[in-house]
Design a protein around this motif. Structure first.
Motif, PDB file in Angstrom:
ATOM      1  N   ALA A  91       7.620  17.178  46.597  1.00 15.83           N
ATOM      2  CA  ALA A  91       8.179  15.881  47.000  1.00 15.83           C
ATOM      3  C   ALA A  91       8.253  15.088  45.720  1.00 15.83           C
ATOM      4  O   ALA A  91       7.436  15.293  44.824  1.00 15.83           O
ATOM      5  CB  ALA A  91       7.237  15.194  47.976  1.00 15.83           C
ATOM      6  N   SER A  92       9.209  14.169  45.634  1.00 10.67           N
ATOM      7  CA  SER A  92       9.302  13.469  44.360  1.00 10.67           C
ATOM      8  C   SER A  92      10.035  12.144  44.436  1.00 10.67           C
ATOM      9  O   SER A  92      10.972  11.976  45.213  1.00 10.67           O
ATOM     10  CB  SER A  92      10.001  14.370  43.339  1.00 10.67           C
ATOM     11  OG  SER A  92      10.052  13.723  42.088  1.00 10.67           O
ATOM     12  N   THR A  93       9.581  11.226  43.587  1.00  2.00           N
ATOM     13  CA  THR A  93      10.341   9.994  43.361  1.00  2.00           C
ATOM     14  C   THR A  93      11.360  10.221  42.239  1.00  2.00           C
ATOM     15  O   THR A  93      11.979   9.295  41.765  1.00  2.00           O
ATOM     16  CB  THR A  93       9.406   8.821  42.998  1.00  2.00           C
ATOM     17  OG1 THR A  93       8.628   9.196  41.852  1.00  2.00           O
ATOM     18  CG2 THR A  93       8.474   8.475  44.147  1.00  2.00           C
ATOM     19  N   GLY A  94      11.472  11.450  41.759  1.00  2.00           N
ATOM     20  CA  GLY A  94      12.526  11.792  40.813  1.00  2.00           C
ATOM     21  C   GLY A  94      12.102  12.653  39.633  1.00  2.00           C
ATOM     22  O   GLY A  94      12.691  13.702  39.384  1.00  2.00           O
ATOM     23  N   ASN A  95      11.090  12.211  38.913  1.00  3.80           N
ATOM     24  CA  ASN A  95      10.733  12.947  37.698  1.00  3.80           C
ATOM     25  C   ASN A  95      10.119  14.312  37.977  1.00  3.80           C
ATOM     26  O   ASN A  95      10.416  15.291  37.281  1.00  3.80           O
ATOM     27  CB  ASN A  95       9.787  12.115  36.841  1.00  3.80           C
ATOM     28  CG  ASN A  95      10.528  11.037  36.086  1.00  3.80           C
ATOM     29  OD1 ASN A  95      11.644  11.266  35.620  1.00  3.80           O
ATOM     30  ND2 ASN A  95       9.938   9.858  35.971  1.00  3.80           N
ATOM     31  N   THR A  96       9.264  14.381  38.984  1.00  7.97           N
ATOM     32  CA  THR A  96       8.672  15.678  39.319  1.00  7.97           C
ATOM     33  C   THR A  96       9.776  16.646  39.735  1.00  7.97           C
ATOM     34  O   THR A  96       9.749  17.831  39.366  1.00  7.97           O
ATOM     35  CB  THR A  96       7.646  15.527  40.463  1.00  7.97           C
ATOM     36  OG1 THR A  96       6.616  14.649  40.022  1.00  7.97           O
ATOM     37  CG2 THR A  96       7.031  16.863  40.847  1.00  7.97           C
ATOM     38  N   SER A  97      10.754  16.146  40.464  1.00  5.77           N
ATOM     39  CA  SER A  97      11.824  17.041  40.923  1.00  5.77           C
ATOM     40  C   SER A  97      12.639  17.548  39.738  1.00  5.77           C
ATOM     41  O   SER A  97      13.010  18.722  39.690  1.00  5.77           O
ATOM     42  CB  SER A  97      12.712  16.357  41.956  1.00  5.77           C
ATOM     43  OG  SER A  97      13.385  15.254  41.410  1.00  5.77           O
TER      44      SER A  97
ATOM     45  N   LEU B 204       3.904   5.751  28.019  1.00  4.00           N
ATOM     46  CA  LEU B 204       5.261   5.480  28.497  1.00  4.00           C
ATOM     47  C   LEU B 204       5.756   6.776  29.123  1.00  4.00           C
ATOM     48  O   LEU B 204       6.237   7.686  28.441  1.00  4.00           O
ATOM     49  CB  LEU B 204       6.150   5.024  27.333  1.00  4.00           C
ATOM     50  CG  LEU B 204       5.697   3.707  26.681  1.00  4.00           C
ATOM     51  CD1 LEU B 204       6.613   3.348  25.529  1.00  4.00           C
ATOM     52  CD2 LEU B 204       5.631   2.568  27.699  1.00  4.00           C
ATOM     53  N   THR B 205       5.591   6.837  30.432  1.00  9.45           N
ATOM     54  CA  THR B 205       5.697   8.103  31.160  1.00  9.45           C
ATOM     55  C   THR B 205       7.096   8.706  31.236  1.00  9.45           C
ATOM     56  O   THR B 205       7.238   9.912  31.338  1.00  9.45           O
ATOM     57  CB  THR B 205       5.174   7.873  32.587  1.00  9.45           C
ATOM     58  OG1 THR B 205       5.725   6.624  33.065  1.00  9.45           O
ATOM     59  CG2 THR B 205       3.663   7.778  32.610  1.00  9.45           C
ATOM     60  N   GLY B 206       8.123   7.843  31.223  1.00  6.09           N
ATOM     61  CA  GLY B 206       9.470   8.393  31.426  1.00  6.09           C
ATOM     62  C   GLY B 206      10.524   7.713  30.564  1.00  6.09           C
ATOM     63  O   GLY B 206      10.417   6.530  30.230  1.00  6.09           O
TER      64      GLY B 206
ATOM     65  N   GLY C 266       0.916   5.975  40.265  1.00  6.65           N
ATOM     66  CA  GLY C 266       1.751   6.159  41.443  1.00  6.65           C
ATOM     67  C   GLY C 266       0.982   7.004  42.432  1.00  6.65           C
ATOM     68  O   GLY C 266       0.218   6.522  43.270  1.00  6.65           O
ATOM     69  N   ASN C 267       1.138   8.326  42.280  1.00  4.45           N
ATOM     70  CA  ASN C 267       0.386   9.238  43.136  1.00  4.45           C
ATOM     71  C   ASN C 267      -1.007   9.509  42.551  1.00  4.45           C
ATOM     72  O   ASN C 267      -1.800  10.220  43.136  1.00  4.45           O
ATOM     73  CB  ASN C 267       1.175  10.548  43.278  1.00  4.45           C
ATOM     74  CG  ASN C 267       1.013  11.189  44.622  1.00  4.45           C
ATOM     75  OD1 ASN C 267       0.685  10.529  45.608  1.00  4.45           O
ATOM     76  ND2 ASN C 267       1.211  12.499  44.681  1.00  4.45           N
ATOM     77  N   ALA C 268      -1.245   8.984  41.360  1.00  6.35           N
ATOM     78  CA  ALA C 268      -2.556   8.976  40.691  1.00  6.35           C
ATOM     79  C   ALA C 268      -2.979  10.307  40.061  1.00  6.35           C
ATOM     80  O   ALA C 268      -4.135  10.478  39.675  1.00  6.35           O
ATOM     81  CB  ALA C 268      -3.644   8.442  41.610  1.00  6.35           C
ATOM     82  N   GLY C 269      -2.035  11.228  39.900  1.00  5.79           N
ATOM     83  CA  GLY C 269      -2.348  12.491  39.232  1.00  5.79           C
ATOM     84  C   GLY C 269      -2.565  12.311  37.740  1.00  5.79           C
ATOM     85  O   GLY C 269      -3.469  12.905  37.155  1.00  5.79           O
TER      86      GLY C 269
HETATM   87  N1  F0G Z   1       5.610   7.016  35.686  1.00  6.04           N
HETATM   88  C1  F0G Z   1       6.665   7.770  36.034  1.00  6.04           C
HETATM   89  C2  F0G Z   1       7.893   7.652  35.209  1.00  6.04           C
HETATM   90  C3  F0G Z   1       6.583   8.643  37.134  1.00  6.04           C
HETATM   91  O1  F0G Z   1       7.622   9.375  37.460  1.00  6.04           O
HETATM   92  C4  F0G Z   1       5.382   8.675  37.890  1.00  6.04           C
HETATM   93  C5  F0G Z   1       5.271   9.545  39.049  1.00  6.04           C
HETATM   94  C6  F0G Z   1       4.319   7.879  37.475  1.00  6.04           C
HETATM   95  C7  F0G Z   1       4.460   7.066  36.374  1.00  6.04           C
HETATM   96  C8  F0G Z   1       3.015   7.877  38.170  1.00  6.04           C
HETATM   97  O2  F0G Z   1       2.280   9.031  37.903  1.00  6.04           O
HETATM   98  O3  F0G Z   1       2.007   9.830  40.218  1.00  6.04           O
HETATM   99  O4  F0G Z   1       0.655  10.761  38.356  1.00  6.04           O
HETATM  100  O5  F0G Z   1       0.259   8.438  39.165  1.00  6.04           O
HETATM  101  N2  F0G Z   1       6.231  10.181  39.555  1.00  6.04           N
HETATM  102  C9  F0G Z   1       6.116  11.151  40.633  1.00  6.04           C
HETATM  103  C10 F0G Z   1       7.416  11.877  40.826  1.00  6.04           C
HETATM  104  C11 F0G Z   1       5.495  10.640  41.870  1.00  6.04           C
HETATM  105  O6  F0G Z   1       7.685  12.374  41.923  1.00  6.04           O
HETATM  106  O7  F0G Z   1       8.170  12.005  39.869  1.00  6.04           O
HETATM  107  P1  F0G Z   1       1.229   9.559  38.964  1.00  6.04           P
END
Ligand code: F0G
Length: 352
Positions: A86-92, A317-319, A190-193
C-alpha cells in the motif's frame, strides 16, 4: 576506492545477507549530507550546524529505495515472485522499480486522488499493476496485509522487517559523514517505519563504538494526520503533504520508543508552515524536497528556541521535490510572469 554498488554491498556485515544472497540493487544510498548555513541564518539560529540528508537523490527519488533493495532482495532469495504494497506514492515507486529490476510482479494499492503525479507516473512506467482504491492509505494497508497473508505475494511495506534493515543504513552514512552521531535527528513521520529504522541504525553503531552519543529523535507529523501527537487514530487524515497522510501508523509504538529512549519528541506542524518551509528550503539552499520532507524544516523552525546552542542537527529530506510538480507550481512564492516576445516587454518585467 571500490566502485559504489549500493548499500547492501557497502554495509553487508550489518545486514541479514550472505555471500549467496542475490542482491537486487539500483546503487541506492550514498546520498549527500548538505550543510545548510543559509537556512540556519534564515531562521535566526546561525550557531546551529544543520545538515540536510538529501534522500531525493536515490534512484527512484526517495528514501524508500534503501528499504526496498533489502525487501526485494530477500523476497527473491526466499523464492517469491510477486510483491505487494500500500502506498502514498513513494513506496509504490520504489517497489515497482526494484520489482522490475528483479523481474518479479509488483502490485500497488494507492489512495485514489491523493498521490503526487511523479510517483504515480513512476509506478506506471516501471510496470506495476496499480490499483487506486476509494479509501485512504490506512485502508489500503489493511487490505494488502490481508492479501499477503492469504495469497502467494510478499508484503513490502515497512512492516516487512527487511525494509527497516535497509533503511537503518541512513544512520550509518550520517555517522560516517559527521564522524559521530548528531545531537538532533529531525525526520518526518508517516507510517513511522523510517524513524524506527534510523533509531535502530544509530543504536547498533553506538553499541559497536562507532559513535560517542545518540541523537534525540525529533519526529514531525502533519497536523491533520498527527495520530501519534494527538494519541488517537485519525479516521480521515488530511494534509497537503500526501506522503504522510496517514491516520494509523503501523510502527506507532516503535516511533514512541525511539522518541522516549532518545529523549526526543514527536511534534506536528500545520500545512501552512509546511508550505513556508518548502519555499524557504528551496529558495535559500537550492534544494527542492517534497512537502512531507519539508515538515521537518517546519519542525526545526517550530522548535528552534528549544535546541541547544551550537548543536548539530541532521534533517532527513525524504523525497525529491520533482515528484510533486503540482504542489511546486501551486505553492511557489515566485510565480511565472507572462509577456510578449518583444525585448522591451521582457526587459520591463526583468526590472533590474
Ligand atoms: N516522507 C516521504 C516523502 C514519504 O514518502 C514517507 C512515507 C514519509 C516521509 C514517512 O515515512 O512512513 O516511514 O514514517 N511514505 C510511505 C509511502 C507511506 O507509501 O510512500 P514513514
Amino acid at each position: 576506492m571500490a566502485r559504489y554498488t549500493g548499500l547492501i554491498n557497502k554495509y553487508r556485515e550489518y545486514l541479514p545477507v550472505t555471500d549467496k544472497t542475490p542482491v537486487i540493487t539500483l546503487n541506492e544510498g550514498n546520498t549527500p549530507l548538505i550543510k545548510a548555513d543559509n537556512l540556519a541564518r534564515a531562521i535566526g539560529r546561525d550557531d546551529l550546524e544543520i545538515y540536510l540528508k538529501y534522500e531525493g537523490s536515490n534512484p527512484t527519488g526517495s528514501f524508500k529505495d534503501r528499504g526496498m533493495t533489502m525487501a526485494v532482495t530477500k523476497a527473491v532469495e526466499e523464492g517469491s515472485n510477486a510483491i505487494i504494497c500500500a502506498s502514498t506514492g513513494n513506496t509504490s515507486a520504489a517497489a515497482a522499480a526494484y520489482g522490475a529490476k528483479a523481474g518479479v510482479k509488483c502490485y500497488v494499492l494507492i489512495p485514489d486522488g491523493y498521490i503526487a503525479l511523479g510517483k504515480l507516473s513512476q509506478a506506471m512506467m516501471y510496470g506495476a499493476k496499480v490499483i487506486a482504491i476509494s479509501g485512504n492509505f490506512d485502508q489500503a494497508l489493511d487490505a494488502v496485509k490481508e492479501i499477503s497473508t492469504n495469497y502467494p505475494v510478499t508484503l513490502v511495506n515497512s512492516l516487512n522487517p527487511y525494509r527497516i534493515e535497509g533503511q537503518k543504513t541512513g544512520a550509518f552514512e550520517i555517522i560516517e559523514a559527521l564522524e559521530d552521531a548528531p545531537d538532533y535527528h529531525f525526520i518526518p513521520v508517516g507510517n513511522a517505519g523510517n524513524i524506527t529504522a534510523y533509531w535502530k541504525g544509530y543504536k547498533e553503531w553506538h553499541n559497536l563504538g562507532k559513535c560517542s552519543k545518540l541523537p534525540k529523535m525529533m519526529g514531525i507529523q502533519a497536523e491533520g494526520s498527527a495520530a501519534i501527537v494527538k494519541k488517537q487514530v485519525i479516521k480521515n487524515p488530511q494534509t497537503i503533504a500526501t506522503a504522510i497522510r496517514i491516520g494509523n501508523p503501523a510502527s506507532w509504538e516503535k516511533a514512541e520508543a525511539a522518541r522516549d529512549e532518545s529523549k526526543g519528541t514527536i511534534d506536528m506542524v500545520s500545512d501552512e508552515k509546511i508550505i513556508e518551509a518548502y519555499n524557504l528550503l528551496a529558495s535559500t539552499e537550492g534544494i527542492l524536497a517534497e512537502p512531507a520532507s519539508c515538515a521537518t524544516v517546519a519542525g526545526i523552525i517550530k522548535l528552534k528556541d528549544t535546541l541547544k546552542q551550537n548543536a548539530k542537527l541532521v534533517c532527513i529530506l525524504t523525497g525529491n521535490g520533482l515528484k510533486d510538480p503540482d504542489s511546486a507550481i501551486k505553492y511557489a512564492k515566485s510565480p511565472v510572469e507572462k509577456t510578449t516576445s518583444e525585448l522591451k516587454d521582457i526587459v520591463k518585467l526583468l526590472n533590474f
